[in-house]
Design a protein around this motif. Structure first.
Motif, PDB file in Angstrom:
ATOM      1  N   ALA A  85      -3.690   5.620   5.360  1.00 60.48           N
ATOM      2  CA  ALA A  85      -4.210   5.510   3.983  1.00 60.48           C
ATOM      3  C   ALA A  85      -4.388   6.936   3.471  1.00 60.48           C
ATOM      4  O   ALA A  85      -3.583   7.814   3.769  1.00 60.48           O
ATOM      5  N   VAL A 145       0.811  -1.218   0.000  1.00 59.04           N
ATOM      6  CA  VAL A 145       0.000   0.000   0.000  1.00 59.04           C
ATOM      7  C   VAL A 145       0.849   1.275   0.000  1.00 59.04           C
ATOM      8  O   VAL A 145       0.312   2.376   0.018  1.00 59.04           O
ATOM      9  N   MET A 152      -8.982   1.298  -4.688  1.00 61.83           N
ATOM     10  CA  MET A 152      -7.643   1.809  -4.409  1.00 61.83           C
ATOM     11  C   MET A 152      -7.634   3.348  -4.385  1.00 61.83           C
ATOM     12  O   MET A 152      -7.514   3.961  -3.336  1.00 61.83           O
ATOM     13  N   MET A 205      -8.697   3.408   1.756  1.00 64.03           N
ATOM     14  CA  MET A 205      -7.532   3.652   0.897  1.00 64.03           C
ATOM     15  C   MET A 205      -7.630   5.073   0.357  1.00 64.03           C
ATOM     16  O   MET A 205      -7.378   6.029   1.061  1.00 64.03           O
ATOM     17  N   ASP A 252     -11.157  -0.996   0.667  1.00 63.92           N
ATOM     18  CA  ASP A 252     -10.620  -2.165  -0.022  1.00 63.92           C
ATOM     19  C   ASP A 252     -11.403  -3.418   0.373  1.00 63.92           C
ATOM     20  O   ASP A 252     -11.348  -3.863   1.524  1.00 63.92           O
ATOM     21  N   TYR A 269      -4.794   8.261  -5.355  1.00 67.89           N
ATOM     22  CA  TYR A 269      -4.369   7.177  -4.480  1.00 67.89           C
ATOM     23  C   TYR A 269      -3.529   7.734  -3.342  1.00 67.89           C
ATOM     24  O   TYR A 269      -2.311   7.925  -3.470  1.00 67.89           O
ATOM     25  N   GLN A 270      -4.206   8.071  -2.244  1.00 70.91           N
ATOM     26  CA  GLN A 270      -3.535   8.479  -1.016  1.00 70.91           C
ATOM     27  C   GLN A 270      -2.560   9.615  -1.245  1.00 70.91           C
ATOM     28  O   GLN A 270      -1.473   9.662  -0.661  1.00 70.91           O
ATOM     29  N   TYR A 295      -6.462   1.983   7.400  1.00 66.55           N
ATOM     30  CA  TYR A 295      -6.644   0.802   6.551  1.00 66.55           C
ATOM     31  C   TYR A 295      -7.189  -0.381   7.358  1.00 66.55           C
ATOM     32  O   TYR A 295      -8.396  -0.605   7.396  1.00 66.55           O
TER      33      TYR A 295
END
Length: 567
Positions: A179, A65, A313, A257, A277, A511-512, A199
């Motif tokens: 996350a 991750v 994700m 996420m 997720d 994504y994060q 997460y």
């Protein structure tokens, strides 16, 4: 985790789902032509960042991750800088150096300098998520890191350096698995509050070892207990208070996420979307007073169109069809189509993944970073997806699967569908690595949007947008006075020749990661903007008439004119 393991945690595609894909997906060209041209210029930039996920050979779930990245102007010189998150050596891993996060200052002309040490932001923690916001409204953007382990808040001192104020601010968040993270003004007081996605509950003694065929593989998050997210209210004095339970956020647990904040129902309050997720996604509707109601199920965003959860994700929001409502896009795991949710404007969403064609190219791959980005400046937001598997030994499990994959670019046709133009959009789209975070911004101030990709266990990728045509554009930067300093949560509407576009300022997305605080509007052949309308958090409205194109303008709250920052 590999689809097809005995637990069957990842493979959620049934035969009738595949049938729907086959029947509903529009006919498309296998290699559609496009004017989008993304060039790989990594070698010339001077960026030498190397990512590690802390791999120990034991396949801890916290390895794959890592990690997101942030694009922001840390020194307020008008050039977008890059901050890369890095992993840390996990239990059983021994390195002869200390991996750290890295900050690269944009020097202009596609040259970047590593200023991590001077700036004091080389956190050695196991980085997972990051966001950027001016939490103290002093005019300089600060950094918040969501780690496996204690989180870090770096306050920007305004002189090119940062100070670690995590403990003083009260936002270390314990020893958890981080996350996505975002900032928003949840109570309308002009200060930015902090949303921290968590997460799963993991520690080394909880590690679950899993093998499949001949390969050691990562576990599914379903092997662990989900962890409720954390919500901090900004006290306005440099400190935050944990209001997770009082706000309603902490009453729900999921494997968070990607996260993004946006006013999906256009009621003036900023809502929070969390991609979970292999668990139902969360949509927290804001009441405007610092409290939220989780409405993902009734809004239609908790599950896909046939009621399955996804390995969500990355997430982003944007108005892809220019109807004035923010839509959501989610990347997902292998054999699970990414999801495009169309906002009806009536409080619910429709999964239009298959009718728009966004799922075709991405379904066979694991997708991570993403963004709604108008690469060709035609006024319609395209979709970029960063791709790559999790296990570097994936071929031991299945010869057809690859650890390294090319990324995906989908062009918005403007007619409600998307075309896969990855193969015809330049050598930058031919790069094959295992990508994670992706960020999008105008790195060279030429009016089009470029790409930065963090790749797992290797160097990063920098893509320059050399748009084959030269359509018109407008970029907008906001400065709040009664609202928060950078106008986070404000909505901007641009009207040009009867063509309307809306966007909002976000802190945290994809994504994060974080990108895009300067809003970007492609205008195509339209050579004049009739009107720019800014709706600030708190209710103020600023209207500008007759704005010239091909420029970045800075709009300050309570002023009726804009500053031209550059041509």
């Amino acid at each position: 985790m590999i689809a097809g393991t005995p637990a069957q945690h990842r493979s959620r595609v049934t035969w009738w789902c595949l049938l729907l894909v086959a029947c509903w997906t529009p006919v498309r060209a296998a290699h559609a032509q496009t004017s989008i041209l993304l060039r790989d210029v990594t070698d010339a930039t001077g960026i030498r960042f190397q990512h590690t996920d802390g791999s120990s050979g034991k396949y801890y779930i916290v390895e794959y991750v890592s990690a997101g990245l942030a694009l922001f102007d840390f020194d307020a010189d008008g050039l977008i800088d890059i901050y890369f998150l890095n992993g840390a050596p996990l239990q059983g891993t021994h390195l002869d150096y200390t991996p750290r996060n890295a900050l690269y200052r944009n020097e202009g002309n596609w040259r970047f300098t590593d200023v991590t040490q001077q700036a004091g932001v080389g956190d050695p923690g196991h980085g997972l998520g990051v966001t950027v916001a001016d939490y103290d409204n002093d005019g300089y953007l600060d950094l918040y890191l969501n780690n496996f382990g204690p989180n870090v808040l770096y306050r920007n001192n305004g002189d090119g350096t940062f100070s670690d104020v995590s403990a003083k601010a009260g936002v270390t968040n314990g020893n958890r698995v981080g996350a996505g993270t975002c900032c928003l003004d949840a109570d309308g007081d002009g200060d930015l509050d902090l949303y921290v996605a968590n997460y799963i509950k993991f520690s080394y003694d909880r590690h679950v070892s899993t093998t499949y065929r001949r390969a050691m593989v990562y576990q599914s998050p379903l092997e662990y207990e989900p962890d409720p997210d954390t919500f901090y209210i900004n006290n306005g004095d440099g400190t935050f208070a944990d209001r997770s339970l009082e706000s309603g956020i902490g009453l729900h647990a999921g494997a968070g996420m990607g996260t993004v904040c946006g006013d999906y129902d256009s009621d003036g309050d900023t809502d929070v979307f969390v991609g979970n997720d292999e668990m139902p996604n969360f949509l927290f509707a804001s009441a405007g007073d610092g409290t939220f109601e989780e409405v993902g199920l009734t809004a239609g965003t908790a599950f896909d169109m046939i009621g399955n959860v996804q390995g969500t994700m990355g997430v982003d929001c944007g108005d892809y069809n220019n109807d004035g409502w923010l839509d959501f896009f989610l990347t997902a795991y292998q054999d699970e189509a990414p999801a495009l949710y169309l906002n009806s404007g009536l409080g619910y969403f429709t999964d239009v993944t298959h009718v728009t064609g966004v799922g075709v190219a991405a379904t066979p791959l694991v997708n991570w970073g993403t963004g709604f980005v108008d690469f060709d400046l035609d006024g319609y937001r395209d979709i970029f997806m960063a791709c790559g598997h999790m296990e570097d030994n994936i071929k031991l499990a299945n010869d057809a699967w690859e650890y390294a994959n090319p990324n995906i670019l989908l062009r918005n046709t403007g007619a409600g569908t998307f075309l896969d133009v990855s193969a015809t959009s330049g050598d930058g789209m031919a790069v094959k690595l295992s990508s994670r975070g992706a960020g999008f911004d105008d790195l060279d101030n030429d009016g089009d949007i470029d790409v930065v990709i963090l790749n797992s266990r290797t160097s990063s990728t920098i893509l320059r947008n050399d748009c084959a045509t030269r359509p018109h554009w407008l970029q907008v930067r906001l400065i709040g006075t009664a609202s928060n300093r950078d106008g986070v949560g404000a909505r901007v509407t641009v009207a040009a020749g009867g063509f309307l576009q809306v966007d909002e300022v976000h802190s945290g997305r994809g994504y994060q990661g974080h990108f895009g605080m300067r809003l970007h509007f492609g205008l195509g052949s339209r050579d004049h903007v009739d009107r720019v309308v800014v709706q600030w958090v708190g209710g103020d409205t600023t209207v500008l008439e007759h704005v010239a194109v091909d420029q970045l303008i800075t709009i300050t709250q309570h002023e009726t004119s804009a500053t031209i920052s550059r041509k």
